[in-house]
Structure formats: C-alpha cells, structure tokens
Design an enzyme around this catalytic site. Structure first.
Site, PDB file in Angstrom:
ATOM      1  N   GLU A  53       0.807  -1.220   0.000  1.00  0.00           N
ATOM      2  CA  GLU A  53       0.000   0.000   0.000  1.00  0.00           C
ATOM      3  C   GLU A  53       0.838   1.267   0.000  1.00  0.00           C
ATOM      4  O   GLU A  53       0.396   2.313  -0.478  1.00  0.00           O
ATOM      5  CB  GLU A  53      -0.967   0.019   1.191  1.00  0.00           C
ATOM      6  CG  GLU A  53      -2.088  -1.015   1.107  1.00  0.00           C
ATOM      7  CD  GLU A  53      -1.691  -2.364   1.690  1.00  0.00           C
ATOM      8  OE1 GLU A  53      -0.490  -2.585   1.948  1.00  0.00           O
ATOM      9  OE2 GLU A  53      -2.593  -3.204   1.896  1.00  0.00           O
TER      10      GLU A  53
ATOM     11  N   PHE B 260     -10.591  -7.150  14.569  1.00  0.00           N
ATOM     12  CA  PHE B 260      -9.563  -7.607  13.648  1.00  0.00           C
ATOM     13  C   PHE B 260      -9.317  -6.543  12.583  1.00  0.00           C
ATOM     14  O   PHE B 260     -10.252  -6.048  11.967  1.00  0.00           O
ATOM     15  CB  PHE B 260      -9.989  -8.932  12.993  1.00  0.00           C
ATOM     16  CG  PHE B 260      -9.016  -9.411  11.955  1.00  0.00           C
ATOM     17  CD1 PHE B 260      -7.729  -9.806  12.319  1.00  0.00           C
ATOM     18  CD2 PHE B 260      -9.360  -9.453  10.618  1.00  0.00           C
ATOM     19  CE1 PHE B 260      -6.827 -10.235  11.369  1.00  0.00           C
ATOM     20  CE2 PHE B 260      -8.456  -9.881   9.656  1.00  0.00           C
ATOM     21  CZ  PHE B 260      -7.180 -10.272  10.034  1.00  0.00           C
ATOM     22  N   GLN B 261      -8.075  -6.205  12.391  1.00  0.00           N
ATOM     23  CA  GLN B 261      -7.640  -5.179  11.430  1.00  0.00           C
ATOM     24  C   GLN B 261      -8.293  -3.817  11.695  1.00  0.00           C
ATOM     25  O   GLN B 261      -8.543  -3.054  10.765  1.00  0.00           O
ATOM     26  CB  GLN B 261      -7.885  -5.635   9.986  1.00  0.00           C
ATOM     27  CG  GLN B 261      -6.977  -6.804   9.596  1.00  0.00           C
ATOM     28  CD  GLN B 261      -6.929  -7.072   8.113  1.00  0.00           C
ATOM     29  OE1 GLN B 261      -7.875  -6.829   7.397  1.00  0.00           O
ATOM     30  NE2 GLN B 261      -5.794  -7.606   7.640  1.00  0.00           N
TER      31      GLN B 261
ATOM     32  N   LYS C   2     -17.092  -0.644   6.774  1.00  0.00           N
ATOM     33  CA  LYS C   2     -17.581  -1.639   5.821  1.00  0.00           C
ATOM     34  C   LYS C   2     -19.104  -1.618   5.726  1.00  0.00           C
ATOM     35  O   LYS C   2     -19.675  -1.723   4.635  1.00  0.00           O
ATOM     36  CB  LYS C   2     -17.095  -3.025   6.263  1.00  0.00           C
ATOM     37  CG  LYS C   2     -17.362  -4.119   5.253  1.00  0.00           C
ATOM     38  CD  LYS C   2     -16.705  -5.424   5.697  1.00  0.00           C
ATOM     39  CE  LYS C   2     -16.863  -6.492   4.614  1.00  0.00           C
ATOM     40  NZ  LYS C   2     -16.184  -7.745   4.996  1.00  0.00           N
TER      41      LYS C   2
ATOM     42  N   MET D   6      24.456   8.449   0.884  1.00  0.00           N
ATOM     43  CA  MET D   6      24.425   9.756   1.517  1.00  0.00           C
ATOM     44  C   MET D   6      24.782   9.631   2.998  1.00  0.00           C
ATOM     45  O   MET D   6      25.499  10.470   3.546  1.00  0.00           O
ATOM     46  CB  MET D   6      23.048  10.407   1.340  1.00  0.00           C
ATOM     47  CG  MET D   6      22.998  11.853   1.807  1.00  0.00           C
ATOM     48  SD  MET D   6      24.164  12.910   0.928  1.00  0.00           S
ATOM     49  CE  MET D   6      23.130  13.591  -0.366  1.00  0.00           C
TER      50      MET D   6
END
Lengths: 558, 174
Positions: free
Chosen positions: A49, A111-112, A161, A464
């Site tokens: 993502e 959950f999540q 949802k 760097m």
C-alpha cells in the site's frame, strides 16, 4: 438505490478520477465488489500500500489532478502513512480511501481495526471517518475539494464496511463547487515589493514548487525576463523554469553550487516564490542571506516568517502576483550583478573517478530521450546528482520526495507519473538502497503493462549516510554497506529486460536498449563506491561554509 | 519578544477536531502553558483556549495554522495582557468545628462561595486568575484540602476602549 460502495465509485467518476492505486482487503471488499461495474475507473493493483500512496502522489504531481489510493483497514491503512506524509510535505493532492471495520465493531480492537483517522491527522489536510451513508457523498466530494484547494495536500476518507453496504439514492452533485477566490493581494505590499525590486542591486528569485502547483511558470519567466533577475530553483522548483534559459542560475542550499549559494549570501534582495525556506535551502538561518531583504510570495500565510524574517509578504497566487509585479516595474537588467555572479563561477570540479560517472549517465539519459522524458528520483546521493546534472528544459518533468525525503519513492511514484503521461518515457532513478525498499513494484508494472524505465545507481552503500559518516563521523561506516541481489537476474525473474553497466562505453547502449523495449526495463549502473556529492554545506552550518573536497582521514588512533 | 498569548479557537464540537487542534499545538513545539476546552455559545460549536509563550509573529501563525484545520471556524491570537483571564476552582476542604469561623473568614477574603456543606467539610467555589486561585489554595491548605478541581483558564478580550489595563493577574489579592 446504490450501495455506499457504488456511490463511492460514482463520486470518483464525478470528480474526474480515471485511475486508482490500491490493494483490497476485508474492510474494503464492498468497494472492490462494486468497482468492476465502473469500467471508467482503472485499478492498479500494487504490491504494497505504500506504493499505492506514492503512485497516487506521482500521478497527482504529473497530472495536476488528484491522485487516488485505496486500502483496507488496519495494516492496509497504516501502510499508506509514508506516502501520505510525503504528499503532505510536498503539497500533492492525494485522496486516500480506506476501509474501516463495521461501525458496531469499532472501538473494540476488532480484527484489522486501526484508528487511521487519528494516525493520519498530522500528515493530512483532512482525515475523516464517514459515520453514515447520508454523509458519504458530500464527504467524498469535499475530500477532493480540500485536497485540491488552496495549498494542495492529502486527505483520507475512512469508510466503515457497513456504510459501504448501506443503500441510498444517488443525487448528482448540485453544481460544481465555486473555486475559492484567491486572497486579495494587498496593494500597499505590492507597491512596497515593486519598490524594493526596482531599487535592488543584487536581487535573486528563489522559485519553489509553488510555481508548478500554481501554474505560474510562464508568469515567472516573463517577470524574470522583464527584470533580468537570476532565477534559482529549489529541489522541488526544478523544472519550473527552463535550465537552458540564460537567467537560470541553479539549485541552492546544502548541495547547491558554490556560485549559487555565494550569490544568496551576497544578495540584497530575495524574491521567494512558492517556496518555504526549508533548512536544506537556508542552512543555519542566522547566517542566511544576511544582506538581503526578503519579498515572500506565498499562498499559505502560515509560511510567512516561519523560518526567516520577511520584509514584504505577498500572500496569494504566485502567477497573478508575479504578473502584477511585472506590470508595476519598468524593464531593467542586472548586468553588473550577473557579471559578479559569473565571475564567481568555477569550472565544474571533476570529482568522479572511473567512467560511469553519475553526470555521464544522466546526460546519456537526456540525450537518448531527446530530453522528452520525466525523471523521478529517489532519496540520497543520486537524488542530488539527478537534480544537478539532468538538464531540465520542460515544465514539471522532475519529481522527487523533497520535504519528507522518503526512500523508496521513485519506483512507485514513477508508476503514477507514467499513468498521467503514458506517451513519454518515465525514468525511476534510485540508489541501491531506495530501490530495494519498493522493488516489489516491478510486478505491478509487469501485470499492468507499465513500461517504466528503472535506473539503479549501485555503489554498494547507503551513499548519503556513508558520505556523512565519512565527513562528520570519522569514516565509521556503520550499517551503510548494503548488499544487492543480482539485478539483471531479478529483472529476468520478473520477466523484464535487465542490463548491467560496468563500463562507460556501455551506458549509451543500455539506455537506448531500455528505451526501445516496449515494456519495463531495468539498468543497474555500477558506480564508484565512495563517490560524494559536492559541494556540501555541513548540517547546521551557514551557506558560506562549504565543503568541496573530502576531509583528510583522521589518524587511526583517533 | 516572547510573551504570553491567548489563542482562542472556535471549532465544531467533534472530538476529532479537538484531537487535531491539540495535535497541532503539540507538534509545533511551542511552550503551551494551559489548554482548556468547552462549549461555545453557538449550538454545535466548541471553544478552545490555549495560553502559549510566543512572539507576536509566531502567535499569529499558530492562529492561522488553526484556521487551516477542517472544522475550525475562527482562531485568534491576542496578547494575554489584552485579555481578561479567569478560572474556576471547586475546592473540597475540611472544616473542623474549632476552625470553622476562621475558615469562613479566609474564604470571605477570596469571595469564595460555599456551595455544599457536610459534616466533615465544605465544597467551595472560587473564580479568579490562576495566581488568585493558587493564593486561596495556599490560604486554606492548613484546614485540610480533600480535593481540588480547576477548570483551567478561559479568557475574553478586553473592551477596545480599555486596552492594556492592569490585568487581574497583576492586581493584588486583597
């Protein structure tokens, strides 16, 4: 009646969205269920993502339109964070849509479940949870308006949802929202600025990202030509002003050319446009441009005086302000000032050993594309070389994670740039460190048929950081040597062309072959291991304290 | 020059807006002396007060930063000297019979109201600048303080015709 998910798709189309970057998951499944019903919305399945957010950012920067990324709740949403922070720092209009657990489950560590609104509050212009289907459409519309409006930036819309599954009648948007009127520029301040500019002997223009965001590059060119004032472009201002223009001076700051920084230190007036005096530009502000008064042209009033004191603030859109100043000023030139600057120019110091020098590579890429390509850089040494050595002549063709400095940006952002500009080559140029942060996106390119050209500057170090260790930490190369896989074999594993360039004579051939390839292609440039970026202003020092060669190694006993 | 400023922010009454506002104060790295939050006179709006130590430019920038937040209607930064600042304290104090009269005398000095009486003590309501409240607390400490609830500072700007009058903070207690 539409489901919330269908409604979301309808609004995306309403807002002119044609491509989304995302990754499905449990809480965003209703949206993904509806998506195939809307063929106008092309979905690019990323491999992480973070890449979706960077790609949306790249798309936004290259197209000037909002970029959209989609993720599920919990880990999907948290993976967006670096991309949103990047977009926030660099003012890129990104709309992130996240699924959230259903409302009855919220607040119970489901959950999540992650409070992604809370997580992203400091790195978005607006983070909002859609609490009910009745507010979904307007919240989505407002999200786009906020992302694009004023000083652009990312917005996150979190949709539970069950809201995606609720049903509602679709009502088309009543009318296009009125464009927010630009703030009226204070006439007295304009007159003050014109007086300062007219009377300055050693004026400079510092042009930043705001020129590109505000479509002000033409106004800038006219203003500069009218006044003869040298134009400095900041890292994100690169490609806001053509580099082959006689008035273009270069990049300022930590890795700016010596004559550019010296000009800033000698200037009696800085006209800063759409830039925010980042510490990488100013060095130690106490020693920054001590002889200069500052006219600051900036859309966001909170930037005025934030880092440096400003004599005349001009708050508003850069384009109209620059053209008002052009009208207010008699044509002038800065001949004596240019002479002084030109006298301080030195022939470019040849620091690179070996013949696969970064400048040679970048010139080869420029030549092979006839300059017609977009360049997306990652973060680190190569980023500075890409900023300094590629001759940007076309507007908005340089993309980089400037404010946040997010390694891993280039590869996924190039996906977005390509989708905004499918007709010209897009190069993602990374170091071996940054490339390995998001190299999984090669799979996205293959699956979606995105012919992005990947260049890796491989020096076997996190270069760097290694350079800082060499200069400021007694050459203790702690955790900077970095192993790489065999990139040619890796390319082969992904089914794309891969080239390794180990000699200067191979550069042009590999670049040409990569460009000829109709698909994605990768070139690994094996460059000098301990090449450095010069010149360099040490962190915390003033622009006058420049390092032009590596410090002598300290005695072994030290 | 750095001085105490009162930042007044009118915003919607959503917790997420408060969250964003407090986050802004925190991450801008300014010395925040106090933060209070309460309802605004307009239905559905809230009002946040923050006292910060900052120079005039930084204080005005903070107000502008607040105004960039979605959900914020208006923000103003005013030098604390140009405002009238008060806080409310509810004090539960023991009131032993032998010292009852003495306690009431002390409370009288501070114009504190007794709002509850019980067998083992009183609940007292007190309003004033923070120095005044602290002074009262010191004065009643010896009677035995059971609990104190302080509201934190709220402020309004002084009327325009009366700028920079001595603040209540500077006025003497007696």
């Amino acid at each position: 009646m539409l489901t919330g998910a269908q409604l979301m798709c309808r609004i995306l189309l309403e807002e002119g969205v044609d491509v989304l970057f995302g990754y499905p998951g449990g809480a965003i499944m209703p949206f993904y269920h509806a998506l195939p019903e809307y063929p106008g919305l092309r979905h690019i399945l990323v491999r992480h993502e973070q890449a979706a957010a960077h790609a949306a950012d790249g798309y936004a920067r290259a197209s000037g339109r909002a970029g959209v990324c989609v993720a599920t709740s919990g880990p999907g949403a948290t993976n967006l964070v670096t991309g949103l922070a990047t977009a926030y720092m660099d003012n890129s209009p990104v709309v992130a849509i996240t699924g959230q657990v259903s409302r009855p489950m919220m607040g119970r560590d489901a959950f999540q479940e992650t409070d992604i609104v809370g997580v992203t509050l400091p790195i978005t212009k607006w983070s909002v949870l859609v609490e009910d289907i009745t507010t979904l459409a307007d919240t989505m519309r407002r999200a786009f308006a906020v992302a694009r409006g004023g000083r652009p930036g990312p917005v996150l819309v979190d949709v539970p949802k069950d809201v995606q599954n609720q049903r509602i009648e679709y009502t088309p948007r009543a009318a296009a929202p009125a464009r927010r009127a630009a703030p009226v520029v204070d006439a007295g301040a304009l007159a003050d600025a014109a007086r300062l500019i007219g009377g300055a002997e050693r004026p400079l223009i510092l042009a930043g990202h705001g020129i590109i965001l505000g479509n002000a590059s033409e106004d800038l060119r006219i203003f500069a030509e009218h006044t003869g004032i040298p134009v400095i472009t900041t890292l994100l201002g690169i490609s806001a002003f053509p580099e082959d223009h006689p008035l273009h001076l270069g990049m300022p700051g930590m890795h700016g050319e010596v004559h550019v920084n010296r000009a800033i230190q000698r200037a009696d007036l800085l006209i800063a446009v759409g830039m925010r005096f980042d510490d990488r530009v100013t060095g130690n502000t106490a020693g920054f441009a001590r002889h200069a008064k500052i006219v600051h042209i900036e859309l966001d009033p909170t930037e005025i005086g934030k880092n440096v004191p400003v004599e005349v603030p001009l708050v508003g859109d850069a384009g109209p302000i620059l053209s008002a100043l052009t009208r207010a000023l008699a044509p002038r030139s800065c001949t004596a000032w240019w002479e002084e600057i030109d006298n301080s120019r030195r022939p470019p110091h040849e620091h690179f050993r070996g013949d696969i020098a970064p400048d040679t590579i970048l010139r080869a890429i420029h030549q092979a594309s006839g300059g017609k390509c977009s360049i997306v850089s990652d973060v680190g040494q190569h980023q500075m070389w890409v900023a300094k050595f590629f001759p940007y002549r076309r507007l908005n063709t340089h993309f980089s994670s400037g404010g946040l400095g997010a390694m891993g940006f280039a590869v996924p952002a190039a996906i977005g740039v390509h989708l905004a500009r499918p007709d010209e080559p897009v190069w993602a140029i990374s170091g071996d460190g940054g490339f390995q942060m998001n190299m999984q996106e090669m799979a996205t390119m293959v699956q979606e048929g995105l012919p992005i050209k990947l260049a890796i500057f491989n020096n076997g170090y996190l270069g760097m950081v290694r350079q800082w260790q060499q200069f400021f930490h007694g050459r203790r190369y702690s955790a900077t040597p970095i192993w790489s896989p065999d990139y040619v074999k890796l390319a082969e594993a992904y089914g794309i062309a891969g080239y390794r360039v180990e000699q200067g004579s191979q550069i042009a051939g590999a670049v040409a072959a990569a460009l000829r390839d109709p698909g994605p292609a990768l070139i690994e440039f094996v460059i000098e291991q301990e090449a450095n970026v010069y010149p360099m202003i040490p962190p915390g020092a003033s622009l006058s304290e420049v390092i032009e060669t590596a410090p002598a190694p300290e005695p072994a006993s030290a | 020059m750095s001085e105490l400023h009162c930042i007044t922010v009118v915003m919607d009454d959503k917790l997420v807006t408060l969250n964003a506002a407090v986050g802004l104060l925190r991450r801008r790295n300014l010395p925040v002396r106090s933060v209070t939050f309460g309802p605004h006179v307009t239905e559905g709006r809230s009002r946040l007060f923050a006292m910060i130590e900052a120079d005039e430019g930084a204080a005005q920038r903070v107000a502008l930063l607040f105004e960039k937040l979605i959900g914020v209607d208006e923000a103003r930064a005013v030098p604390a000297a140009d405002t009238v600042v008060r806080e409310l304290a509810l004090i539960r104090v023991r009131a032993p019979a032998e010292a009852y009269g003495e306690l009431l005398d002390v409370l009288g000095l501070y114009h504190a109201n007794v709002i509850e009486e019980g067998p083992d003590g009183l609940v007292v309501e007190l309003t004033g600048p923070d120095t005044f409240v602290l002074s009262c607390l010191r004065a009643v400490e010896r009677f035995g303080i059971v609990d104190v609830a302080r509201s934190g500072a709220v402020a309004v700007e002084r009327p325009a015709e009366n700028p920079r009058a001595p603040t209540s903070t500077e006025a003497s207690v007696s």
